[in-house]
Design an enzyme around this catalytic site. Structure first.
Site, PDB file in Angstrom:
ATOM      1  CD1 TRP A  46     -27.305  10.475  39.318  1.00 35.26           C
ATOM      2  CD2 TRP A  46     -28.083   9.077  37.760  1.00 35.26           C
ATOM      3  NE1 TRP A  46     -26.826   9.226  39.605  1.00 35.26           N
ATOM      4  CE2 TRP A  46     -27.289   8.334  38.665  1.00 35.26           C
ATOM      5  CE3 TRP A  46     -28.674   8.416  36.679  1.00 35.26           C
ATOM      6  CZ2 TRP A  46     -27.081   6.963  38.524  1.00 35.26           C
ATOM      7  CZ3 TRP A  46     -28.466   7.042  36.542  1.00 35.26           C
ATOM      8  CH2 TRP A  46     -27.679   6.332  37.461  1.00 35.26           C
ATOM      9  CG  ASP A  57     -17.053   6.254  33.265  1.00 36.62           C
ATOM     10  OD1 ASP A  57     -17.109   5.092  33.706  1.00 36.62           O
ATOM     11  OD2 ASP A  57     -17.965   7.079  33.428  1.00 36.62           O
ATOM     12  CG  ASP A 112     -21.772   8.035  38.528  1.00 32.02           C
ATOM     13  OD1 ASP A 112     -20.612   8.376  38.848  1.00 32.02           O
ATOM     14  OD2 ASP A 112     -22.061   7.660  37.381  1.00 32.02           O
ATOM     15  CD  GLU A 113     -24.336   4.042  37.324  1.00 30.60           C
ATOM     16  OE1 GLU A 113     -25.428   3.716  36.838  1.00 30.60           O
ATOM     17  OE2 GLU A 113     -23.336   4.322  36.625  1.00 30.60           O
ATOM     18  CG  HIS A 161     -18.520   5.029  36.676  1.00 24.38           C
ATOM     19  ND1 HIS A 161     -18.838   4.271  35.578  1.00 24.38           N
ATOM     20  CD2 HIS A 161     -19.663   5.174  37.386  1.00 24.38           C
ATOM     21  CE1 HIS A 161     -20.137   3.977  35.615  1.00 24.38           C
ATOM     22  NE2 HIS A 161     -20.669   4.496  36.702  1.00 24.38           N
ATOM     23  CD1 TRP A 179     -25.677   9.920  30.685  1.00 28.02           C
ATOM     24  CD2 TRP A 179     -23.535   9.917  31.280  1.00 28.02           C
ATOM     25  NE1 TRP A 179     -25.582  10.460  31.942  1.00 28.02           N
ATOM     26  CE2 TRP A 179     -24.280  10.468  32.330  1.00 28.02           C
ATOM     27  CE3 TRP A 179     -22.139   9.814  31.426  1.00 28.02           C
ATOM     28  CZ2 TRP A 179     -23.694  10.931  33.516  1.00 28.02           C
ATOM     29  CZ3 TRP A 179     -21.561  10.256  32.611  1.00 28.02           C
ATOM     30  CH2 TRP A 179     -22.327  10.808  33.644  1.00 28.02           C
ATOM     31  CG  PHE A 186     -30.713  15.290  25.974  1.00 24.66           C
ATOM     32  CD1 PHE A 186     -32.031  15.110  26.394  1.00 24.66           C
ATOM     33  CD2 PHE A 186     -30.139  16.536  26.135  1.00 24.66           C
ATOM     34  CE1 PHE A 186     -32.762  16.170  26.945  1.00 24.66           C
ATOM     35  CE2 PHE A 186     -30.859  17.592  26.684  1.00 24.66           C
ATOM     36  CZ  PHE A 186     -32.173  17.410  27.092  1.00 24.66           C
ATOM     37  CG  ASP A 187     -27.667   8.628  27.582  1.00 25.41           C
ATOM     38  OD1 ASP A 187     -28.556   9.304  28.162  1.00 25.41           O
ATOM     39  OD2 ASP A 187     -27.027   7.723  28.163  1.00 25.41           O
TER      40      ASP A 187
HETATM   41  C1  ACM Z   1     -25.040   8.413  35.850  1.00 27.71           C
HETATM   42  O1  ACM Z   1     -25.848   8.396  34.917  1.00 27.71           O
HETATM   43  N1  ACM Z   1     -24.395   7.319  36.188  1.00 27.71           N
HETATM   44  C2  ACM Z   1     -24.763   9.635  36.600  1.00 27.71           C
END
Ligand code: ACM
Length: 505
Positions: free
Chosen positions: A371, A170, A304-305, A241, A436, A397-398
């Site tokens: 997600w 990341d 993602d993102e 990321h 995460w 779960f974070d």
């Molecule tokens: C994510 O929570 N960015 C996959």
């Protein structure tokens, strides 16, 4: 008593007592697993024997179309134990069930005396509802030590969860050793500081953090997990990321003259990989080493993102989009990820991606990890792609388990245990819980956030979703039945030395 709840269970009067004479007739790997799980606490040698019979624990592979790839039948009676499955995978789950049928002291790491090691007489048929039952652990934000990863695998197997999704890279850290690009870990594995408190507080702890895993270490972990029926899916998060990778190799970024640092704050870096042929070739080389270490069919390439401002400002990227006839620069992500998917297909692998790819041209056949909400599950299905249900609303779960101000610091949101247990994933490949780790720097925190919610999700994945009422809530009787089995499961975790957040009710 069992968690996850088996498909069919009949309890009869009577038991089978294990003793020093009890032997095991099973494929070598399954017999080894049984001993690995039962002998430390019981002290019983459980030697191999060539044929089933009186006083024997038999675990046998038999053709049985009803059992699928992971199901098993198990009968315990006073004369012994007989389990059958269509494949060794099912026998491994039968071993976990046998362990749960024993007194909870069997989960202790060392010898326990004075316990009658008796199995209740039962007849079980047990087949999972979903083939993908996963748990994501983010080891990029904090480089969790290997012993935690081993314990984590143990605990997944206890819950018949079959997949560990390791988020290895990341913005804030690259943890996977790549022989061809050593700076990925030598530079990308270390940062000078991390946020202190919540990101929004804007404070820094000023404490360097770093670490990475050798390929040999990961291979050993993969083998250990495989003995327990747990596959490890690596994730190399690309092309966003990826600031740690760009810090290590500025030529991977959109301005090769700029030396970035490995990320020291959480959130989404605006710095992403460039789309040049040389960088794509480098990523292919990286994936070549990933597939050498991780034999599992699936490789997750993130997605993602991914902010696109750097591509939009990069004439080479804009020219490439034009040349490819792509209406938007953002669509370059789908094109580029498609090249990774082709490369992985050349290795006989399948590609997994986050659901953002649905909006930017998901590669044909890619498995989508939905997600960003329940509707993303539907969107992936509408696109005709296999989907793993991982919506933040039910599987992140974070998030804190309650809104109690005494909860440890969480990234956002509240996700109560009951919400997890009431999750209705629909017609999907399976379910996955996400840990995460921005706010999970220690093993204690990891367990606090993982359990008991991961136990609830494991049951959704294995036993199938429970019926809910008109408001989407789990009916009181259904909840009470789960809670009583959960209490037993938490005692097992106690014995195993795994901590958790005490359930509210
Ligand atoms: C994510 O929570 N960015 C996959």
């Amino acid at each position: 008593m069992l968690l996850p709840r088996p498909t069919h269970l009949i309890r009869e009067a009577g038991h089978f007592a294990l003793d020093a004479a009890t032997s095991v007739c099973a494929p070598v790997g399954v017999a080894d697993l049984l001993r690995e799980l039962l002998t430390p606490a019981t002290g019983l040698p459980l030697p191999p024997v060539g044929a089933p019979g009186e006083g024997v624990i038999s675990l046998l592979v038999r053709d049985d179309p009803e059992l699928g790839a992971e199901g098993y039948r198990l009968r315990v009676d006073p004369a012994g134990v007989r389990a059958v499955a269509a494949a060794e995978a099912g026998l491994r789950w039968a071993v976990q069930t046998l362990r749960q049928l024993l007194p909870e002291q069997v989960y202790a790491a060392g010898p326990v005396t004075g316990v009658p090691w008796r199995l209740p007489m039962v007849e079980i048929v047990d087949v999972p509802a979903y083939p993908w039952r996963g748990s994501l652990l983010d080891v990029a934000r904090w480089c969790h030590p290997l012993p935690l990863l081993y314990r984590y695998v143990d605990v997944l197997a206890m819950h018949k969860l079959n997949t560990l999704h390791l988020h290895l890279t990341d913005d804030q850290g690259w943890r996977f050793e790549v022989r061809r690009y050593p700076r990925l870990t030598e530079v990308g594995g270390f940062r000078v500081a991390s946020p202190a408190g919540h990101l929004r507080d804007g404070r820094s702890d000023g404490v360097p953090h770093g670490g990475w895993y050798r390929q040999a270490e990961l291979r050993d972990l993969v083998a250990y997990a495989a003995r327990r029926g747990v596959r490890i899916m690596p994730e190399i998060d690309l092309p966003g990321h990826a600031q740690a990778a760009i810090a290590a190799y500025p030529e991977f970024g959109n301005d090769p003259t700029r030396q970035l640092a490995v990320g020291t704050t959480w959130g989404i870096s605006t710095h992403v990989l460039n789309l040049e042929p040389a960088t794509l070739a480098a990523v292919h080389h990286i994936l070549d080493e990933v597939v050498e270490v991780f034999p599992f069919e699936y490789v997750h390439v993130g997605g993602d993102e991914v902010p696109t401002a750097e591509w939009a400002a990069n004439p080479a990227a804009v020219a490439r989009a034009t040349e490819l006839g792509l209406p938007r620069v953002a669509d370059l992500q789908g094109w580029w990820t498609g090249r990774l998917a082709e490369h992985l297909a050349g290795h006989g692998r399948r590609t997994a991606v986050w659901d953002e790819l649905l909006d930017r041209g998901a590669p044909a056949g890619a498995t989508v990890f939905a997600w960003r909400g329940i509707d993303r599950i539907d969107a992936a299905r509408a696109a005709g792609l296999p989907v793993v249900a991982a919506p933040y609303s039910h599987t992140y779960f974070d998030w804190a388990e309650s809104d109690d101000p005494a909860e440890p610091l969480a990234i956002a949101g509240v996700l109560p245990l009951r919400t997890v247990y009431g999750f209705q994933p629909g017609d999907v490949l399976g379910v996955q819980g996400q840990l995460w780790s921005e706010y999970l720097p220690t093993e204690q925190r990891v367990w606090w956030r993982a359990f008991p919610r991961l136990a609830a999700l494991a049951e959704v994945g294995w036993s199938g979703p429970v019926p809910t009422d008109d408001t989407g809530a789990v009916p009181p009787g259904v909840w009470a039945e789960f809670r009583s089995r959960l209490t037993g499961q938490l005692r097992r975790l106690d014995r195993a030395g795994v901590s958790y957040r005490p359930p509210d009710d």
